[in-house]
Scaffold this active site. Structure first.
Site, PDB file in Angstrom:
ATOM      1  CB  CYS B  86      20.130 -33.206  24.308  1.00 55.84           C
ATOM      2  SG  CYS B  86      21.200 -34.260  23.805  1.00 55.84           S
ATOM      3  CG  HIS B 203      15.844 -35.369  25.038  1.00 61.19           C
ATOM      4  ND1 HIS B 203      16.123 -34.552  24.687  1.00 61.19           N
ATOM      5  CD2 HIS B 203      17.058 -36.393  24.714  1.00 61.19           C
ATOM      6  CE1 HIS B 203      17.627 -34.552  23.822  1.00 61.19           C
ATOM      7  NE2 HIS B 203      18.011 -35.525  24.461  1.00 61.19           N
ATOM      8  CD  GLU B 205      13.163 -32.962  24.286  1.00 63.52           C
ATOM      9  OE1 GLU B 205      13.170 -32.306  26.027  1.00 63.52           O
ATOM     10  OE2 GLU B 205      13.384 -32.631  24.074  1.00 63.52           O
TER      11      GLU B 205
END
Lengths: 88, 233
Positions: B86, B203, B205
């Site tokens: 990002c 994302h 994560e």
């Protein structure tokens, strides 16, 4: 002391969605004759340099390295000598 | 093996990345503060999501000049694995480690939702544990994720297999409707020519635990760890 003004605009080949949105809004307000709205940045700097040429060189270097991203933006630089402030 | 997560002022996915690596993957992980010059001998680096330096001037434009980034650039140039997620992707583009730039989303909106991406190339250190054509359900959260590059750069990315992820529908079809932000070629992630630097807008994560609604991000971190294990062996 010199004053520099830097204009940073999205490259003409890139669709400026922000400008487009403002343009649509202007049309809905009745300003049908308005078109090609584009939105950019106006940055002013004060530069200490020996002469105008040197100040222009610094302003261009800064514009290329930091103030604009050549992948998406073009910039224009104008530099002029700052008026000497009157002694108080 | 140790992985570093860079912390800029305004990073907000640094702890998510740390948690995913340390607790879900189980690898030694450390934070790298933006003012530091020492990479603490890490074997891979994560540039996390967020709004570094308030996204002032342009996304990633100021972060790119922070002290730690000088070291990250050297690390990347010498072949060290770097993943930018990002805002991290935006920083990598600004730093010149990846080509192109991320423009304002086509529809101007900030998009925060789960989307689908397709693994286009699993022959990278970031995707080795995934299958070509595999579909990952991962969140995006960005206002400037519209990937743009000149036509010759796009052609090169395509020809060299450097487009790693593309936005797709749940069945894996790469369509305009499945493109959340207007990115050219539905690009969600690319690698550099050497293949050691990955930038991606989604994302992973945030998709590392059943509690978060998806574990599809784990494969990317597992791939990095696996590639480091192979190098170490």
């Amino acid at each position: 002391m010199f004053k520099a003004e830097v204009k940073v605009m999205l490259r003409s080949a890139i669709l400026d969605v922000q400008g487009k949105t403002v343009e649509h809004s202007l049309h809905s307000l009745g300003y049908g004759g308005v078109g090609h709205v584009r939105i950019g940045k106006h940055i002013t700097l004060e530069i200490e340099a020996e002469n105008l040429q040197e100040a222009e060189r610094i302003a261009r270097e800064i514009s290329r390295q930091v103030l604009s991203n050549p992948v998406m933006e073009d910039f224009e630089v104008t530099v002029h000598e700052a008026e000497v402030e009157e002694a108080r | 093996m140790k992985i570093g997560v860079v912390v800029f002022p305004g990073s907000n996915c640094d702890h998510d990345a740390y948690y995913a690596l340390k607790h879900e993957i189980g690898v030694d992980t450390t934070f790298l503060f933006h003012k530091e010059h020492d990479l603490q001998d890490v074997d891979a680096i994560v540039l996390p999501g967020g709004f570094s330096y308030g996204d002032y001037l342009r996304c990633g434009a100021i972060a790119r000049f922070s002290p730690i980034m000088r070291e990250v650039v050297k690390f990347a140039q010498s072949g060290g694995p770097v993943i930018g997620i990002c805002n991290g992707f935006q920083i990598l583009c600004e730093a010149g480690l990846l080509p192109g730039a991320l423009l304002r989303n086509r529809d101007l909106r900030f998009i925060s939702k789960h989307i689908h991406i397709r693994v286009v190339n699993n022959r990278t250190i970031f995707t080795g544990e995934l299958q070509d054509g595999e579909i990952l359900r991962i969140p995006v959260a960005h206002g400037e994720g519209n990937y743009h590059a000149d036509a010759d750069v796009l052609q090169q990315l395509h020809a060299e297999g450097r487009i790693v992820f593309q936005y797709c529908d749940p069945q894996g079809n790469v369509t305009e409707e499945a493109n959340p932000n207007g990115s050219q070629f539905n690009i969600a992630g690319i690698v550099n020519a050497k293949g050691n630097v990955l930038g991606m807008m989604p994302h992973p994560e945030r998709a590392c635990s059943p509690l978060l609604g998806s574990t599809d991000g784990l494969g990317i971190f597992r791939s990095i760890v696996r590639s480091l294990e192979i190098v170490a062996a």
